[in-house]
Design a protein around this motif. Structure first.
Motif, PDB file in Angstrom:
ATOM      1  N   TRP A   1      24.312 -17.305 -16.589  1.00 35.56           N
ATOM      2  CA  TRP A   1      24.096 -18.219 -17.930  1.00 35.56           C
ATOM      3  C   TRP A   1      25.316 -18.460 -18.594  1.00 35.56           C
ATOM      4  O   TRP A   1      25.793 -19.602 -18.766  1.00 35.56           O
ATOM      5  CB  TRP A   1      23.024 -17.719 -18.801  1.00 35.56           C
ATOM      6  N   GLN A   2      25.927 -17.583 -18.675  1.00 37.63           N
ATOM      7  CA  GLN A   2      27.250 -17.321 -19.508  1.00 37.63           C
ATOM      8  C   GLN A   2      28.341 -18.335 -18.800  1.00 37.63           C
ATOM      9  O   GLN A   2      29.012 -19.117 -19.233  1.00 37.63           O
ATOM     10  CB  GLN A   2      28.093 -16.074 -19.839  1.00 37.63           C
TER      11      GLN A   2
ATOM     12  N   TYR B   1      22.218 -12.974 -17.551  1.00 35.43           N
ATOM     13  CA  TYR B   1      23.221 -13.396 -18.577  1.00 35.43           C
ATOM     14  C   TYR B   1      24.635 -13.783 -18.078  1.00 35.43           C
ATOM     15  O   TYR B   1      24.888 -14.779 -18.469  1.00 35.43           O
ATOM     16  CB  TYR B   1      23.266 -11.891 -19.366  1.00 35.43           C
TER      17      TYR B   1
END
Length: 113
Positions: free
Chosen positions: A22-23, A19
């Protein structure tokens, strides 16, 4: 795909790491989109926002495709290495059994003589 030997803590850690990565990719795509439109001074605000949105979306779509290709390749390599490891284990076991059988035969012959 869950990893072998990884507990729930490892799975959660992998998900959090994924996560966050990806951010970071999203933030980078948005930054690059702003840099791209920065030099286009003649754009209206709405046009600039639309181009930035599309640029970032395209960049993320390409990044996702790249990640999917890498993941597929990793899975195929893992399967290939697991197959080779299994073959190597079988060969080592066969060699060990052959050596043990040979030594047993030699020891038996020496005891008989």
């Amino acid at each position: 795909m869950p990893k072998q030997g990884a507990g729930t803590g490892g799975d959660l850690g992998n998900e959090v790491e994924g996560y966050l990565l990806w951010q970071a990719r999203v933030a980078e795509a948005e930054r690059r989109a702003r840099e791209f439109t920065g030099s286009l001074e003649w754009l209206t605000t709405a046009q600039r926002e639309e181009i930035e949105r599309r640029y970032a979306a395209d960049s993320l779509r390409r990044a996702r495709a790249d990640l999917e290709r890498v993941a597929a390749r990793c899975m195929s390599l893992r399967a290939e290495y697991e197959q080779r490891y299994g073959e190597l284990r079988r060969r080592c076991l066969a060699m060990t059994l052959a050596v043990c059988a040979g030594l047993t035969t030699v020891a038996t012959l020496l005891l008989v003589l």
